[in-house]
Write a protein that holds these residues in place. Structure first.
Motif, short mmCIF file in Angstrom:
data_model
loop_
_atom_site.label_atom_id
_atom_site.label_comp_id
_atom_site.label_asym_id
_atom_site.label_seq_id
_atom_site.Cartn_x
_atom_site.Cartn_y
_atom_site.Cartn_z
N PRO A 1 62.52 55.81 28.75
CA PRO A 1 63.18 55.71 30.04
C PRO A 1 63.41 54.26 30.45
O PRO A 1 62.62 53.38 30.13
N VAL A 2 64.51 54.05 31.18
CA VAL A 2 64.88 52.72 31.67
C VAL A 2 64.97 52.77 33.18
O VAL A 2 65.54 53.70 33.75
N LEU A 3 64.42 51.76 33.83
CA LEU A 3 64.53 51.59 35.27
C LEU A 3 65.43 50.38 35.50
O LEU A 3 65.05 49.26 35.19
N PHE A 4 66.65 50.62 35.97
CA PHE A 4 67.60 49.55 36.25
C PHE A 4 67.33 48.98 37.63
O PHE A 4 67.21 49.74 38.60
N VAL A 5 67.23 47.67 37.73
CA VAL A 5 67.06 47.00 39.02
C VAL A 5 68.39 46.38 39.39
O VAL A 5 68.96 45.61 38.62
N THR A 6 68.89 46.75 40.56
CA THR A 6 70.23 46.36 40.96
C THR A 6 70.23 45.86 42.40
O THR A 6 69.41 46.32 43.20
N THR B 1 56.32 57.08 37.29
CA THR B 1 57.02 58.37 37.32
C THR B 1 57.92 58.53 36.10
O THR B 1 57.96 59.60 35.48
N ALA B 2 58.63 57.47 35.72
CA ALA B 2 59.50 57.53 34.54
C ALA B 2 58.68 57.80 33.28
O ALA B 2 59.08 58.61 32.43
N VAL B 3 57.54 57.17 33.16
CA VAL B 3 56.67 57.37 31.99
C VAL B 3 56.16 58.81 31.96
O VAL B 3 56.18 59.47 30.92
N GLU B 4 55.71 59.32 33.10
CA GLU B 4 55.17 60.68 33.15
C GLU B 4 56.27 61.72 32.87
O GLU B 4 56.02 62.70 32.18
N ARG B 5 57.48 61.50 33.38
CA ARG B 5 58.59 62.42 33.09
C ARG B 5 58.90 62.44 31.60
O ARG B 5 59.16 63.49 31.03
N ALA B 6 58.88 61.28 30.99
CA ALA B 6 59.15 61.20 29.55
C ALA B 6 58.09 61.96 28.76
O ALA B 6 58.40 62.62 27.77
N VAL C 1 61.11 50.85 30.16
CA VAL C 1 61.69 49.52 30.23
C VAL C 1 62.25 49.31 31.63
O VAL C 1 62.92 50.19 32.17
N VAL C 2 61.97 48.15 32.22
CA VAL C 2 62.52 47.76 33.51
C VAL C 2 63.47 46.61 33.24
O VAL C 2 63.08 45.62 32.62
N MET C 3 64.74 46.74 33.67
CA MET C 3 65.69 45.65 33.43
C MET C 3 66.66 45.49 34.58
O MET C 3 67.03 46.45 35.24
N ALA C 4 67.05 44.24 34.81
CA ALA C 4 68.07 43.94 35.80
C ALA C 4 69.41 44.40 35.25
O ALA C 4 69.64 44.41 34.05
#
Length: 127
Positions: free
Chosen positions: A78-83, A118-123, A50-53
């Motif tokens: 996994p979550v990818l936070f966009v900041t 990368t997040a997907v592969e790590r998971a 998931v990618v989220m602000a």
């Protein structure tokens, strides 16, 4: 598997470019316009990441992440936070960041795609 992508983060042209970049990384992008819609999508199908602000209307990303990870199918998604570049908040929440990651905006589209893949592969390796 799909990748959930929050439209709250992007103005229209940037959003479309991000979806195309993610799809070049072989991640199907699904879009949620608001946090409640994202939760409904997450409850209805499995997502690889998931990618989220960080700054969402009505609910911050950390609340959304906690609710998301309470869903059985999303406990280890996994979550990818966009900041914003100057925002230190994601890094000050180690209990939420944990296996997740953050990316500063503005970012290169290839950087977004690479971090997501990368997040997907790590998971996958953790399973």
């Amino acid at each position: 598997m799909s990748l959930a992508l929050s439209t709250l983060l992007f103005e229209w042209r940037r959003y479309m470019a991000a979806v195309m970049a993610l799809e070049k990384g072989e991640l199907k992008a699904s879009v949620a316009a608001e946090p409640t819609q994202a939760l409904a999508l997450l409850a209805s199908e499995p997502f690889a990441a998931v990618v989220m602000a960080v700054n969402l209307p009505g609910m911050n990303a950390f609340e959304l992440c906690a609710q998301m990870q309470a869903l059985p199918a999303c406990a280890h998604t996994p979550v990818l936070f966009v900041t914003p570049l100057a925002d230190f908040e994601p890094h000050s929440h180690p209990e939420v960041l944990g296996e997740n990651d953050a990316i500063a905006a503005p970012y290169l589209l290839i950087e977004l795609a690479l971090k997501a893949v990368t997040a997907v592969e790590r998971a996958k390796l953790r399973k």
